[in-house]
Design an enzyme around this catalytic site. Sequence first.
Site, mmCIF file in Angstrom:
data_model
loop_
_atom_site.group_PDB
_atom_site.id
_atom_site.type_symbol
_atom_site.label_atom_id
_atom_site.label_comp_id
_atom_site.label_asym_id
_atom_site.label_seq_id
_atom_site.Cartn_x
_atom_site.Cartn_y
_atom_site.Cartn_z
ATOM 1 N N CYS A 2 0.852 -1.179 0.000
ATOM 2 C CA CYS A 2 0.000 0.000 0.000
ATOM 3 C C CYS A 2 0.897 1.242 0.000
ATOM 4 O O CYS A 2 1.923 1.280 0.670
ATOM 5 C CB CYS A 2 -0.933 0.101 1.209
ATOM 6 S SG CYS A 2 -2.111 -1.241 1.291
ATOM 7 N N ARG A 27 3.608 -0.181 -4.983
ATOM 8 C CA ARG A 27 3.374 -0.763 -3.657
ATOM 9 C C ARG A 27 2.048 -1.514 -3.570
ATOM 10 O O ARG A 27 1.743 -2.129 -2.557
ATOM 11 C CB ARG A 27 3.373 0.342 -2.591
ATOM 12 C CG ARG A 27 4.631 1.170 -2.578
ATOM 13 C CD ARG A 27 4.545 2.249 -1.518
ATOM 14 N NE ARG A 27 4.683 1.679 -0.206
ATOM 15 C CZ ARG A 27 5.837 1.490 0.427
ATOM 16 N NH1 ARG A 27 6.956 1.845 -0.160
ATOM 17 N NH2 ARG A 27 5.871 0.958 1.620
ATOM 18 N N TRP A 75 -2.849 -2.685 -1.700
ATOM 19 C CA TRP A 75 -2.582 -4.112 -1.901
ATOM 20 C C TRP A 75 -3.359 -4.813 -0.797
ATOM 21 O O TRP A 75 -3.032 -4.688 0.385
ATOM 22 C CB TRP A 75 -1.092 -4.412 -1.792
ATOM 23 C CG TRP A 75 -0.756 -5.833 -2.095
ATOM 24 C CD1 TRP A 75 -0.519 -6.365 -3.335
ATOM 25 C CD2 TRP A 75 -0.610 -6.910 -1.153
ATOM 26 N NE1 TRP A 75 -0.252 -7.703 -3.219
ATOM 27 C CE2 TRP A 75 -0.305 -8.074 -1.899
ATOM 28 C CE3 TRP A 75 -0.724 -7.018 0.228
ATOM 29 C CZ2 TRP A 75 -0.097 -9.312 -1.307
ATOM 30 C CZ3 TRP A 75 -0.525 -8.253 0.818
ATOM 31 C CH2 TRP A 75 -0.209 -9.378 0.060
ATOM 32 N N ASN A 99 -1.270 1.996 5.727
ATOM 33 C CA ASN A 99 -0.390 0.981 5.157
ATOM 34 C C ASN A 99 0.056 0.087 6.311
ATOM 35 O O ASN A 99 0.673 0.565 7.255
ATOM 36 C CB ASN A 99 0.835 1.649 4.500
ATOM 37 C CG ASN A 99 1.902 0.650 4.099
ATOM 38 O OD1 ASN A 99 1.601 -0.513 3.855
ATOM 39 N ND2 ASN A 99 3.139 1.104 4.040
ATOM 40 N N GLY A 100 -0.293 -1.206 6.245
ATOM 41 C CA GLY A 100 0.081 -2.136 7.313
ATOM 42 C C GLY A 100 -1.060 -3.093 7.576
ATOM 43 O O GLY A 100 -1.961 -3.248 6.744
ATOM 44 N N GLU A 474 15.349 -18.499 -9.889
ATOM 45 C CA GLU A 474 14.998 -17.131 -10.257
ATOM 46 C C GLU A 474 14.204 -17.121 -11.569
ATOM 47 O O GLU A 474 13.201 -16.403 -11.698
ATOM 48 C CB GLU A 474 16.280 -16.277 -10.360
ATOM 49 C CG GLU A 474 16.091 -14.847 -10.811
ATOM 50 C CD GLU A 474 15.118 -14.032 -9.954
ATOM 51 O OE1 GLU A 474 14.694 -14.491 -8.881
ATOM 52 O OE2 GLU A 474 14.763 -12.939 -10.404
ATOM 53 N N LYS A 478 10.423 -15.703 -11.961
ATOM 54 C CA LYS A 478 10.104 -14.663 -12.952
ATOM 55 C C LYS A 478 8.962 -15.109 -13.847
ATOM 56 O O LYS A 478 8.034 -14.370 -14.118
ATOM 57 C CB LYS A 478 11.355 -14.423 -13.789
ATOM 58 C CG LYS A 478 11.877 -13.100 -14.046
ATOM 59 C CD LYS A 478 12.321 -12.149 -13.004
ATOM 60 C CE LYS A 478 11.712 -12.133 -11.671
ATOM 61 N NZ LYS A 478 12.441 -11.472 -10.657
ATOM 62 N N GLU A 481 5.650 -15.218 -11.919
ATOM 63 C CA GLU A 481 5.232 -13.877 -11.539
ATOM 64 C C GLU A 481 4.498 -13.146 -12.656
ATOM 65 O O GLU A 481 3.461 -12.535 -12.424
ATOM 66 C CB GLU A 481 6.519 -13.083 -11.218
ATOM 67 C CG GLU A 481 6.481 -12.300 -9.975
ATOM 68 C CD GLU A 481 7.805 -11.591 -9.701
ATOM 69 O OE1 GLU A 481 8.846 -11.884 -10.333
ATOM 70 O OE2 GLU A 481 7.799 -10.729 -8.821
ATOM 71 N N HIS A 497 13.937 -37.866 -8.115
ATOM 72 C CA HIS A 497 13.483 -38.317 -6.795
ATOM 73 C C HIS A 497 12.004 -38.026 -6.562
ATOM 74 O O HIS A 497 11.560 -37.928 -5.427
ATOM 75 C CB HIS A 497 14.354 -37.688 -5.693
ATOM 76 C CG HIS A 497 15.769 -38.170 -5.762
ATOM 77 N ND1 HIS A 497 16.158 -39.421 -5.332
ATOM 78 C CD2 HIS A 497 16.883 -37.588 -6.263
ATOM 79 C CE1 HIS A 497 17.455 -39.574 -5.549
ATOM 80 N NE2 HIS A 497 17.911 -38.474 -6.110
ATOM 81 N N LYS A 596 5.374 -4.480 -5.287
ATOM 82 C CA LYS A 596 6.834 -4.531 -5.328
ATOM 83 C C LYS A 596 7.446 -4.580 -3.934
ATOM 84 O O LYS A 596 8.464 -5.217 -3.716
ATOM 85 C CB LYS A 596 7.373 -3.328 -6.090
ATOM 86 C CG LYS A 596 8.852 -3.434 -6.330
ATOM 87 C CD LYS A 596 9.271 -2.751 -7.580
ATOM 88 C CE LYS A 596 10.709 -3.097 -7.918
ATOM 89 N NZ LYS A 596 10.846 -4.447 -8.457
HETATM 90 O O1 M6R Z 1 12.711 -5.442 -1.727
HETATM 91 P P1 M6R Z 1 13.204 -6.846 -1.505
HETATM 92 O O2 M6R Z 1 14.389 -7.164 -2.338
HETATM 93 O O3 M6R Z 1 13.425 -7.161 -0.070
HETATM 94 O O4 M6R Z 1 12.014 -7.761 -2.025
HETATM 95 C C1 M6R Z 1 12.057 -9.141 -1.885
HETATM 96 C C2 M6R Z 1 11.012 -9.810 -2.743
HETATM 97 O O5 M6R Z 1 9.730 -9.387 -2.365
HETATM 98 C C3 M6R Z 1 11.210 -9.505 -4.240
HETATM 99 O O6 M6R Z 1 12.479 -9.881 -4.654
HETATM 100 C C4 M6R Z 1 10.161 -10.266 -5.090
HETATM 101 O O7 M6R Z 1 10.370 -11.632 -5.008
HETATM 102 C C5 M6R Z 1 10.206 -9.765 -6.536
HETATM 103 N N1 M6R Z 1 8.911 -9.328 -6.946
HETATM 104 C C6 M6R Z 1 10.618 -10.779 -7.513
HETATM 105 O O8 M6R Z 1 10.631 -10.301 -8.807
#
Ligand code: M6R
Length: 601
Positions: A2, A27, A75, A99-100, A474, A478, A481, A497, A596
């Site tokens: 948020c 956010r 969010w 926010n929280g 990773e 990606k 996501e 396994h 984010k």
């Molecule tokens: O701001 P941070 O690096 O602490 O964030 C960690 C994760 O939330 C962040 O890397 C998230 O996994 C990304 N959206 C991945 O693309």
Amino acid sequence: MCGIIGYTGYGDASEIITSGLHLLEYRGYDSAGMTICTDSGLMTVKTEGRVSELEKKVKSKQFKNAFCGIGHTRWATHGEPSEKNAHPHGTGNVMLVHNGIIENCAELRQMLKKHGYRFDSDTDTQAAAYMLDLEYKEEKDSIKAIADLIKHLKGSYAFGIIFADEPDTIYSVKKDSPLLIGIGENENFIASDISAFINHTKKYIRLCDGEIARITKSDIEVYGTGGKRLFKDIETADIGAVELEKKGFEHYMLKEIYEQPEAVRKTIRFLSNGNMPDTRYFKDIEVFHITACGTAMHAGLIGKYFIENFARVPVYTELAGEFRYKNPILSKNDIVALISQSGETADTLAALRLVNSRNIKTLSIVNTDGSAIARESDNVIYTKAGTEIAVASTKAFTVQVAAMLLTALKTAEAKEKMTKGEADSIIGYIYNNIERSLLSVFHSDTIEKASEIISARHDVFFIGRGYDNYLGMEGSLKLKEISYIHSEAYAAGELKHGTISLIEKGTPVIAIATDELYYDKIKNNIEEVKSRGGYIISVCPENAEKIKEVSDTAILIPNDDKPLRPFSAAAAIQLLAYHTAKKLGKDIDKPRNLAKSVTVE
Ligand code: M6R
């Protein structure tokens, strides 16, 4: 999660808040709203969906003399994304944005219902707003009412508050969620993040937990616990106006992928110029612990590989959300490294606070100047990715990998496993060649072809060995996501396994094989998958004949010396996810359900 913003001044509050919300949209972006103070009283506008939807609604209202207001981009934590759940919440007396998470909202709701309050949203925030209304009715004093409100709350919060009786004044209070007060000329701001007001002012005050701020266009008063007036330091942001330009790229994510060579070079330049701890700092370290979340954790895992490989120091890794609750075993010569792009991820911050309480050395690798994680760590290694707008992290990841490599090399030097000359030559090689290497990946036409195959399937697997295993994680994150295709990553030897039972005719398996050490072994794993019908897309160096000959499609990265391969392979898997999502017509920069910055645990 948020984003909140508040404005008071001579400008058009509705316009300033709207543009601030656009900058805070990273956010959270499932609904948005604002309360504006005008000559005709408090006006609230809300919408489900993006800030652009809110903007249309606000424009249609044509507010006259909008001199103060608060805004929010959400969010969802409690209650689905909808107009009724969008902030601000409140009554005719008081409106607030939050926010929280209010953890005890169920008890508060019960109690407030007995006082006659009726809830028309499913949010935790409405309980806080009504509680404040109740306190205000009793106290008739804004600061006292806020001080009483927070005594009732469990959880995390940053609030922007407007009382109808004081329509030119914003109040704010926070706990465990970020809140800054921007100081302008005849105008002042509050926001979750500097970016929301950086186009107006670089000067700001950082509100601390429990402090209450009263902000008008000409004055800022901050009160500590017990009502004592505080005079806070004024800080100056060293970032420029936030660029919202895509510079000709279709998406921010693509732009940010292309910015990687410069971001890595900038990070190396900055850290090599004395901006990271020197070898003395690493000399006595017996054990490294690395903790982080999401993509940052994947950079941490690659860091583990580097540190163990180059410095021969053992490294334990643990996701921050686990680390913070596990009573970790830490000894006096250990160091805990925390990696975070935003520097405000709730779990990573909580892990840091836990380590601090044990008096163990903490070293954060952070991209955001002055963020909570940076401020509370003993030492900070700043990465220089610049602002990353796309929710899917790309350039922030590669600079974290670069920072971990520098950390590993410094430790190797400190432990006399490597000379300074050897370390410098690895770094120098990356610095001088990363652009050429990544450009060749950017120009690959196999990536788009491979994304066609992936976009037609529901399940995808990534396999790899050594650091390629972590790159696979990773790549898998990606892909999930932004394309919403189910995907899993495995150490190549592990598939048999259990998970190999899911391989059927045509299942795409992306084999990342950039380290010749493992070619023979991963070739066997590829054969195992192929004989069950899997379709192999490999990511390997141009001269990796052993891998190429067993692949259905090979995404080739340059044969460059080993240190560059994690970077070029990272770019390849990022582009693979990008093109797949694009083929599927997904909202690449703002994928569903995500934000984010994850400031809730
Ligand atoms: O701001 P941070 O690096 O602490 O964030 C960690 C994760 O939330 C962040 O890397 C998230 O996994 C990304 N959206 C991945 O693309």
